[in-house]
Design a protein around this motif. Structure first.
Motif, PDB file in Angstrom:
ATOM      1  N   THR A  11       0.825  -1.215   0.000  1.00 54.84           N
ATOM      2  CA  THR A  11       0.000   0.000   0.000  1.00 54.84           C
ATOM      3  C   THR A  11       0.858   1.265   0.000  1.00 54.84           C
ATOM      4  O   THR A  11       0.403   2.312  -0.432  1.00 54.84           O
TER       5      THR A  11
ATOM      6  N   THR B 177      -3.620   4.827  -2.526  1.00 58.53           N
ATOM      7  CA  THR B 177      -3.960   4.213  -1.245  1.00 58.53           C
ATOM      8  C   THR B 177      -4.618   5.227  -0.317  1.00 58.53           C
ATOM      9  O   THR B 177      -5.625   4.924   0.326  1.00 58.53           O
TER      10      THR B 177
ATOM     11  N   GLY C 265      -7.309   3.109   1.434  1.00 53.78           N
ATOM     12  CA  GLY C 265      -6.731   1.775   1.535  1.00 53.78           C
ATOM     13  C   GLY C 265      -7.301   0.738   0.585  1.00 53.78           C
ATOM     14  O   GLY C 265      -6.760  -0.360   0.467  1.00 53.78           O
TER      15      GLY C 265
ATOM     16  N   GLY D  37      -5.159  -0.894  -1.974  1.00 51.19           N
ATOM     17  CA  GLY D  37      -4.162  -1.836  -1.473  1.00 51.19           C
ATOM     18  C   GLY D  37      -4.302  -3.220  -2.050  1.00 51.19           C
ATOM     19  O   GLY D  37      -3.396  -4.045  -1.918  1.00 51.19           O
TER      20      GLY D  37
END
Length: 110
Positions: free
Chosen positions: A51, A72, A77, A80
């Motif tokens: 990430t 990210t 996130g 990721g």
């Protein structure tokens, strides 16, 4: 006296052949190790710290690493998943495929 010169020349030729063979094998070994080490390092880092784009920086893809880092944070996130998939792809390729694709061919994504 001629026998000694002949033996010395044979020994020198044999030593030269052995040195050339050693140099060739050493070069192949170090070339293969570099490809393998980057493959394993990039694959594991993609799975663990992907990430943050660390695996991209290891392979020399600075622009892609920054894009991964920004993606990210922008997606909180969710982006990721991309490095996780890349890590699996890196680790499942053969050493030769990885080297040719990502280190010689400079393929930035997947």
């Amino acid at each position: 006296m001629d026998d000694l010169k002949k033996e010395a020349n044979e020994f020198a030729a044999e030593a030269k052949d052995t040195a050339n063979e050693f140099a060739t094998n050493a070069k192949e070994t170090f070339d293969n190790n570099n490809g393998e080490n980057k493959k394993i390092l990039a694959g594991v880092l993609a799975l663990l710290l992907g990430t943050l784009g660390v695996h991209k920086f290891i392979l020399g893809y600075n622009k892609e690493g920054i894009i991964q880092l920004i993606a990210t944070f922008v997606t909180c996130g969710i982006a990721g998943i991309i490095p996780f998939i890349e890590g699996i792809i890196y680790l499942t390729k053969t050493d030769e495929e990885f080297y040719n694709t990502y280190q010689v061919g400079k393929k930035g994504w997947f």
